[in-house]
Design an enzyme around this catalytic site. Sequence first.
Site, PDB file in Angstrom:
ATOM      1  N   ILE A 190     -17.474 -22.633  31.009  1.00 39.41           N
ATOM      2  CA  ILE A 190     -16.460 -22.338  32.024  1.00 39.41           C
ATOM      3  C   ILE A 190     -16.710 -23.178  33.276  1.00 39.41           C
ATOM      4  O   ILE A 190     -17.843 -23.288  33.739  1.00 39.41           O
ATOM      5  CB  ILE A 190     -16.504 -20.845  32.433  1.00 39.41           C
ATOM      6  N   HIS A 225     -16.389 -22.633  36.590  1.00 41.44           N
ATOM      7  CA  HIS A 225     -16.199 -21.392  37.340  1.00 41.44           C
ATOM      8  C   HIS A 225     -15.438 -21.590  38.643  1.00 41.44           C
ATOM      9  O   HIS A 225     -15.475 -22.665  39.241  1.00 41.44           O
ATOM     10  CB  HIS A 225     -17.560 -20.767  37.676  1.00 41.44           C
ATOM     11  N   LYS A 274     -22.549 -12.097  35.190  1.00 43.65           N
ATOM     12  CA  LYS A 274     -21.091 -12.069  35.130  1.00 43.65           C
ATOM     13  C   LYS A 274     -20.554 -11.217  33.990  1.00 43.65           C
ATOM     14  O   LYS A 274     -19.352 -11.051  33.847  1.00 43.65           O
ATOM     15  CB  LYS A 274     -20.558 -13.492  34.995  1.00 43.65           C
ATOM     16  N   ILE A 311     -31.544 -24.826  37.101  1.00 44.96           N
ATOM     17  CA  ILE A 311     -30.084 -24.998  37.087  1.00 44.96           C
ATOM     18  C   ILE A 311     -29.503 -24.032  36.065  1.00 44.96           C
ATOM     19  O   ILE A 311     -29.209 -24.384  34.938  1.00 44.96           O
ATOM     20  CB  ILE A 311     -29.687 -26.468  36.799  1.00 44.96           C
TER      21      ILE A 311
END
Lengths: 482, 411
Positions: free
Chosen positions: A46, A48, A251, A340
């Site tokens: 995604i 985001h 999320k 990351i």
Amino acid sequence: MKITIIGGGIVGALLAYELSRYAVDLVVIEKKHDFGLGVTKANSAIVHGGYDDPPGSLRAELCYKGNQLYEKLAESLGIPLKRIGSFVVARDTPEEMEKLSELLKRGEKNGVDGIEIVEKPFLEKHEPHLSKEYKYALHCTHTGITEPWTVALAALEAAEKAGAELLRGDGVIGGEVSKGNVRSLELESGRIIETDLVINAAGLYYHEVANSFGVSTPQVYLRKGQYVLLDHKASTMVNSVIFPLPSEKGKGKLVVPTVDGGVVLGPTSENMPDFTPEDVSTTLEGIKEVIEAGNELIPNIARPNWIVKSFAGLRPETQEKDFFIENSNTLKNFVTVGAIRSPGLTAAPAIARYVIEEILEQRMSLDLGRQKADQVRTLKSFRVNESDLKEIAARVKDDEKYGRIICQCNQVSEAEIIEAIRKGARSIDGIKFRTRAGFGRCQGGFCTWKIAKILSRELNIPLSEVRVNEEGTVLFDGKVRV
Amino acid sequence: MIQQLKTGVLVIGGGAAGMAAALSASRAGVEVTLLEREEKTGGVLNQCIHHGFGLQFYRQELTGPEFAYRLQNEMAQHSVKIISESYVRHIDTKNKYVEVISPEGVFTIQAKAIVLATGARERPFGALQIPGDRPAGIYVAGLAQRMVNLENTLPGKRALILGSGDIGLIMARRLTLEGMEVLGVVERLPYAGGLTRNVVQCLEDYDIPLYLSHTVVEVRGRRRLERVLVSEVDDNFKPINGTQKWFDIDTLVLSAGLIPQVEDLGENLEIDAINKGFAVSNTCETSVTGIFAAGNNVAVFDLVDYVAAEGWIAGQNAAQTVQDKKRTSKRIPLIRGKNVGILVPSYITPEEHLRVYLRLRKPMDKGTVVLKELNIEKPFQYGVPSEMINFVVNRDKLQELKKPVRIEVVE
Ligand SMILES: Cc1cc2nc3c(=O)[nH]c(=O)nc-3n(C[C@H](O)[C@H](O)[C@H](O)COP(=O)(O)OP(=O)(O)OC[C@H]3O[C@@H](n4cnc5c(N)ncnc54)[C@H](O)[C@@H]3O)c2cc1C
Ligand SMILES: Cc1cc2nc3c(=O)[nH]c(=O)nc-3n(C[C@H](O)[C@H](O)[C@H](O)COP(=O)(O)OP(=O)(O)OC[C@H]3O[C@@H](n4cnc5c(N)ncnc54)[C@H](O)[C@@H]3O)c2cc1C
């Protein structure tokens, strides 16, 4: 100046791409047999919206910027980007409504435009298959989806065209340091690479790589995310990325359309007890969890017949829950781009700019010369699947191999496979990630042997040396009795 | 640059079903074009080098390639136009119009009737939801069969077979004969999925253990497969604690079921919910007039003889459509009752004999197939799901038929 980037994931790749526009010599070193097969291979893909990262964090700073930079990237590199938008859905309870408006506020703090809370009629119109339980949603129009490994491969291809040297199948195991500077890197093969500057973009291994040079970085731990991939038929049931409300664990478990027309459910969020960066195994509970969560958002989307496969990825996490992008204070020419985690994929183009402008030019006062203008490059390969009949006819006329469809499920021609090999594919997976051959509903049941034969022919190696991915993953192991 | 072709009957897929359809349509005197996506026709027969084909269709025991060769030979004599390596990109079922990509070029075909004979594909490993690693060394049986029988290569050294379908049983024997060690065949059901004769000839004759009510619950191996965990399962396929055992193998061969290939062949064709294939009548017609289907894309058949026989009927009826012969398109539902699993056809058209193929839902010592509305009872002894029960009802008995017919099996 010679800059060496350790790691050919999306972060290393976009760094190489951005740096290739300066007057520097570049080397990228990847330890796996191909690029983009680390964290970059297994995630939600995604781009985001940038509304849910903690305000003030590096994540928040770079996510929305990265999202916006993708536009240009898609144009220059010909990578897939579909801005299908997203909904974070909430039930009609005070707690859930409260959380939703918090999210909206967080987004506004992060300077994100294009988000608003929408109500049921709008939701129903856009997502008719969504569970009727949800009454409100945070709608973000600029949320996108992409194909992360394609981004990495395309960026590296562009960098290589601009003169970067790409090495793979050979990891960095240490190096020579003198007078506070790394002078050279030593690879597994024994090869020595001299360098003026090192950028450590080793994904899950950033901590290990930094350690081997005596550089301290935040301790990394791993958080696994398991997924289930659904057949293309499932894509008739969802149009945007669907999120539940975020929680402590992240999320949440989502329903995500993929750029090639499939749907992915997941991920789970499981802290790993040990540092096991190669363990991307799935579990029964994990698979069950994402299937249930998917069905909760979109009832009956995870039909047993639609399940194509399960897979998992690992996130590099730290106590700070933020990216760690710093030049070392012990070594003068060593930069770590570590931890990351999500939304790293989205942020990657902005991370590259941040490393160049903030770290290299500002803090380290390096003179990289003037940035050359970015040219629009037409690196995108011809895809039968995405072309109309006339275009295909014209191709086939010049080269019959465009008319020989090898992967029936995803409509990939022999010519595309040969081009992938020309561009660096050396394995069944290398072909799969570059062309989507073997990625469809039969999962290579029909075409694996054909692809193996093409690899054998084009690389001039015996069938017994054709590999699925890394060394030791041969498909054919011996001859039948004669 | 896009060539535009025309034909009477267009057959898509050149396995046993498609070849038989092409042949019968051609014999009936219409122009026939057959599209095959592989280099040559034959379908799955090409790689089935064992005996056991054609006992009914040719009254002779043949190997797969021999069976295919007979049909290929006859097709040549009847001037069926075969276009191989042709990929059907789009079908407009209503207008009988298809778009095709091939190395020869891109073309369209306008047909008057279409026979879909696209066979089945194997259920992939991923769909089984087995947790663990994703190493190399896991093959669907058809792929392993292809590698061994047609490429003369072996997949590995020590194998376990998951699933006791016919392909799995055949591969257990083949891999043993070719020098691999086969540690066993694992089946989650309490009975074998393949034909009894294959259990005897492929496993028992070679002392290969068959683990019934067992399944693979975990797969391990960083690069190449190293071991799998096998567990006994209860009636609901839940692993039973304490029965787990590791098998050290480098090769796992899956024979976990075939899935009719019905995708991307027209959205508007009805699919049978249990067979997962095209819902056809006994004229082999689908829910769209002039579109026929036969073979493994209708339901997974156990014998090629049935497949070829159905293909033959499909071809005949397609030819009649082209010739504008008067045909009714009456479709009276044939409804599943107790104990009936896979069932062909889904509808009855009274003008054709009714050939029934059904699979039991469970093994039975004896039972009776009952079609009450037609006053038919067919007793049988020792029925197993792996072996289809088949019989024919003469069309004379169907003439008065108006209401749906229920078919059930009573014990
Ligand atoms: C489950 C999950 C879901 C996610 N979802 C999203 C999302 O939807 N959107 C989003 O924006 N982000 C998401 N992310 C985050 C995103 O995937 C990562 O941030 C991003 O892929 C990290 O890229 P990377 O280049 O840092 O790491 P990697 O892709 O792992 O690249 C690092 C490379 O370095 C190589 N390497 C390691 N050690 C050495 C060595 N010694 N020598 C040479 N090479 C070495 C590795 O082999 C690897 O290829 C998700 C992550 C996970 C795990
Ligand atoms: C391992 C194995 C052992 C068996 N053993 C026996 C046995 O001993 N005795 C026996 O009687 N039966 C046996 N069978 C069963 C029998 O062989 C099959 O049921 C029968 O051959 C299936 O024929 P088909 O035409 O329906 O399908 P297939 O043979 O699968 O043919 C379908 C054809 O259509 C082509 N096609 C598919 N999609 C398209 C498209 N979109 N466009 C163009 N072409 C397409 C395919 O390439 C293929 O050639 C066995 C089957 C297997 C797999």
